[in-house]
Design an enzyme around this catalytic site. Structure first.
Site, mmCIF file in Angstrom:
data_model
loop_
_atom_site.group_PDB
_atom_site.id
_atom_site.type_symbol
_atom_site.label_atom_id
_atom_site.label_comp_id
_atom_site.label_asym_id
_atom_site.label_seq_id
_atom_site.Cartn_x
_atom_site.Cartn_y
_atom_site.Cartn_z
ATOM 1 N N HIS A 1 -6.917 -6.336 -2.093
ATOM 2 C CA HIS A 1 -5.863 -5.396 -1.703
ATOM 3 C C HIS A 1 -4.976 -5.969 -0.595
ATOM 4 O O HIS A 1 -3.868 -5.484 -0.386
ATOM 5 C CB HIS A 1 -6.514 -4.092 -1.231
ATOM 6 N N TYR B 1 -2.390 10.258 3.503
ATOM 7 C CA TYR B 1 -3.444 10.967 2.766
ATOM 8 C C TYR B 1 -3.202 12.464 2.606
ATOM 9 O O TYR B 1 -3.468 13.031 1.548
ATOM 10 C CB TYR B 1 -4.804 10.683 3.411
ATOM 11 N N ASP C 1 0.841 -1.188 0.000
ATOM 12 C CA ASP C 1 0.000 0.000 0.000
ATOM 13 C C ASP C 1 0.890 1.257 0.000
ATOM 14 O O ASP C 1 1.860 1.326 -0.744
ATOM 15 C CB ASP C 1 -0.943 -0.071 1.207
ATOM 16 N N TYR D 1 -12.794 8.345 -1.116
ATOM 17 C CA TYR D 1 -12.331 8.270 0.274
ATOM 18 C C TYR D 1 -11.065 9.075 0.525
ATOM 19 O O TYR D 1 -10.912 9.701 1.585
ATOM 20 C CB TYR D 1 -12.151 6.808 0.713
#
Length: 311
Positions: free
Chosen positions: A289, A229, A102, A146
């Site tokens: 994922h 993020y 990730d 998201y």
């Protein structure tokens, strides 16, 4: 897994947690994503240690058992990479194979770019190497995407704050295990996308959820929301973005990341190899994922084949 040892190393005044297993000169460094933690590598650590490698899996600053930075809203990817180098120096480790998942893919490849002499090879899961620079997926998808929501200061904090950390992790695992990108409607939040009665994926136990919940109960989500993020605009001073090391990308064919604009073409057209010429790509037909937790024996075999081929 009970043989995994847990230690703390002080880096820049922060006590950083590392999980370790195995011994020997060949070291594998595992870098987690979100909502993961060192624990997400539990199956892989045992496998590589049994094969004669030394496994190291840190919690980034502000994650899990590691101390948070004094100002979580100022955390950066460069901080994470500096911490990793300091951990390796403290342990006397000169060179590693890096296995990353990730968003951990970015610090993994930054380590390879900033310190190529310290990396023997890179294995990534769930994301390819993307050349350093601002990432703009959030600008090409609806407002309810998201990442767009979690980049907005205070929004995710309010959304997550309605639940305990264990429930937040459960919801994110459920959402990220699907083949579609989580996108909320205008009048709902990301956590609202999960029916409270939805079961966990079959490969993720209540014991696993409790372990994650306890770790995020300790750390909270402040740093996790900043990196990755709210750090997508971070820029890096890198003259040549090409990584010349051996590399492997493992992607589940049902991974929602394939729905990100341009990602599937970037991987399957061969563009990814322009930046990582020695890259091999393996697709797992039923993979989501979380392939390393969903299909640990298969992923372990692929990682070990790569390690042995480049030892």
């Amino acid at each position: 897994m009970e043989k995994i040892q847990h230690n703390f190393i002080t880096v820049q005044g922060l006590k950083l947690h590392i999980a370790e297993l195995g011994s020997g000169p060949n070291v594998v460094l595992f870098l987690h994503g979100f909502p993961e933690i060192w624990y997400s590598w539990r199956h892989q650590m045992v496998a590589v240690a049994d094969a004669g490698f030394r496994a190291i899996a840190p919690d980034y600053r502000g994650y899990g058992l590691s101390d948070p930075p004094p100002e979580p809203h100022k955390a950066t990817y460069v901080d994470f990479v500096s911490d990793i180098v300091a951990i390796l120096d403290h342990l006397g480790v000169s060179k590693v194979y890096v296995v990353a998942k990730d968003f951990g893919v970015r610090p993994a490849y930054l380590l390879a770019l900033f310190h190529p002499e310290r990396v023997s090879g890179v294995v990534t899961l769930g994301l390819p190497y993307l050349p350093p620079g601002p990432l703009e997926f959030h600008k090409q998808l609806p407002e309810g995407f998201y990442i767009a929501r979690w980049r907005e200061p205070g929004r995710a904090e309010a959304d997550f704050g309605r639940f305990d950390p264990k429930t937040v992790v459960k919801n994110v695992y459920i959402l990220f295990s699907k083949s579609e990108i989580p996108i909320a409607k205008e009048n709902e939040e990301i956590m609202d996308l999960v029916d409270p009665f939805t079961a966990l994926p079959s490969w993720f136990s209540d014991e696993d959820l409790s372990a994650y919940g306890a770790l995020y109960e300790k750390s909270g989500f402040q740093t996790a929301l900043k990196v990755p993020y709210r750090s997508m605009d971070e820029e890096f001073d890198i003259a040549d973005p090409v990584v010349k090391l051996p590399a492997l990308l493992i992607m589940g064919c049902k991974d929602y990341v394939f729905k990100f604009p341009g990602i599937e073409d970037f991987i399957k057209s061969g563009k990814a190899k322009e930046f990582v010429p020695k890259l091999d790509v393996i697709y797992l037909a039923e993979g989501t994922h979380f392939v390393q937790e969903q299909s640990p024996e298969l992923v372990n075999e692929l990682i070990l084949d790569f390690l042995k081929a480049h030892s």
